[in-house]
Scaffold this motif. Sequence first.
Motif, PDB file in Angstrom:
ATOM      1  N   GLU A   1     202.709 104.877 -16.543  1.00 50.21           N
ATOM      2  CA  GLU A   1     203.961 105.567 -16.873  1.00 50.21           C
ATOM      3  C   GLU A   1     205.063 105.251 -15.864  1.00 50.21           C
ATOM      4  OE1 GLU A   1     204.470 107.487 -19.539  1.00 50.21           O
ATOM      5  OE2 GLU A   1     202.411 107.443 -20.262  1.00 50.21           O
ATOM      6  N   LEU A   2     204.718 105.287 -14.577  1.00 48.83           N
ATOM      7  CA  LEU A   2     205.711 104.987 -13.541  1.00 48.83           C
ATOM      8  C   LEU A   2     206.162 103.531 -13.620  1.00 48.83           C
ATOM      9  CD1 LEU A   2     204.172 107.005 -10.581  1.00 48.83           C
ATOM     10  CD2 LEU A   2     206.331 107.489 -11.756  1.00 48.83           C
ATOM     11  N   ASN A   3     205.234 102.623 -13.859  1.00 52.39           N
ATOM     12  CA  ASN A   3     205.597 101.210 -13.999  1.00 52.39           C
ATOM     13  C   ASN A   3     206.541 101.006 -15.180  1.00 52.39           C
ATOM     14  OD1 ASN A   3     204.141 100.376 -11.789  1.00 52.39           O
ATOM     15  ND2 ASN A   3     202.393  99.655 -12.964  1.00 52.39           N
ATOM     16  N   ALA A   4     206.242 101.655 -16.307  1.00 52.21           N
ATOM     17  CA  ALA A   4     207.070 101.507 -17.506  1.00 52.21           C
ATOM     18  C   ALA A   4     208.470 102.086 -17.292  1.00 52.21           C
ATOM     19  CB  ALA A   4     206.396 102.180 -18.697  1.00 52.21           C
ATOM     20  N   PHE A   5     208.541 103.204 -16.591  1.00 59.86           N
ATOM     21  CA  PHE A   5     209.820 103.888 -16.408  1.00 59.86           C
ATOM     22  C   PHE A   5     210.651 103.307 -15.269  1.00 59.86           C
ATOM     23  CE2 PHE A   5     212.314 107.480 -14.610  1.00 59.86           C
ATOM     24  CZ  PHE A   5     213.213 107.597 -15.658  1.00 59.86           C
ATOM     25  N   LEU A   6     210.002 103.009 -14.142  1.00 61.51           N
ATOM     26  CA  LEU A   6     210.733 102.606 -12.935  1.00 61.51           C
ATOM     27  C   LEU A   6     210.597 101.127 -12.586  1.00 61.51           C
ATOM     28  CD1 LEU A   6     209.633 105.629 -10.751  1.00 61.51           C
ATOM     29  CD2 LEU A   6     211.921 105.262 -11.715  1.00 61.51           C
ATOM     30  N   GLY A   7     209.551 100.495 -13.067  1.00 66.65           N
ATOM     31  CA  GLY A   7     209.262  99.126 -12.651  1.00 66.65           C
ATOM     32  C   GLY A   7     208.217  99.143 -11.547  1.00 66.65           C
ATOM     33  N   GLU A   8     207.332  98.176 -11.575  1.00 67.72           N
ATOM     34  CA  GLU A   8     206.160  98.164 -10.704  1.00 67.72           C
ATOM     35  C   GLU A   8     206.485  98.195  -9.212  1.00 67.72           C
ATOM     36  OE1 GLU A   8     202.258  95.332 -10.135  1.00 67.72           O
ATOM     37  OE2 GLU A   8     203.325  95.293 -12.033  1.00 67.72           O
ATOM     38  N   LYS A   9     207.575  97.581  -8.813  1.00 69.08           N
ATOM     39  CA  LYS A   9     207.898  97.469  -7.380  1.00 69.08           C
ATOM     40  C   LYS A   9     208.866  98.545  -6.891  1.00 69.08           C
ATOM     41  CE  LYS A   9     205.991  93.281  -6.905  1.00 69.08           C
ATOM     42  NZ  LYS A   9     204.684  93.146  -6.439  1.00 69.08           N
ATOM     43  N   ASN A  10     209.207  99.522  -7.743  1.00 69.11           N
ATOM     44  CA  ASN A  10     210.263 100.473  -7.402  1.00 69.11           C
ATOM     45  C   ASN A  10     209.768 101.867  -7.042  1.00 69.11           C
ATOM     46  OD1 ASN A  10     212.286  98.547  -7.840  1.00 69.11           O
ATOM     47  ND2 ASN A  10     212.195  98.906 -10.034  1.00 69.11           N
ATOM     48  N   TRP A  11     208.470 101.999  -6.831  1.00 73.17           N
ATOM     49  CA  TRP A  11     207.934 103.301  -6.439  1.00 73.17           C
ATOM     50  C   TRP A  11     206.671 103.110  -5.592  1.00 73.17           C
ATOM     51  CZ3 TRP A  11     202.998 104.485  -7.992  1.00 73.17           C
ATOM     52  CH2 TRP A  11     202.464 103.720  -9.026  1.00 73.17           C
TER      53      TRP A  11
END
Length: 79
Positions: free
Chosen positions: A23-33
């Motif tokens: 969910e975080l990868n889809a929403f923010l992008g893999e390198k952004n969190w």
Amino acid sequence: MMNVIIFKTSVQDKNDLDCLRPELNAFLGEKNWTFDLEDIDKILRVVSPVVCTIAVEQLLLEHGFLCIEMPYSLDEFKV
């Protein structure tokens, strides 16, 4: 300009993180969190070109996790 948003969460371990990762990868992008599960506050750090505080809090809440933005100031770091 990129925004850095810091959250206190109730995420406890790698199993919780594995639940949230897609969910975080889809929403923010893999390198952004990133998560710091060693920190007492289980810190989630988000880097985003837009302020997305409410959306991130809602995303974690929908998965059963507490997520609260932690106010901070760059003055604390003498930047």
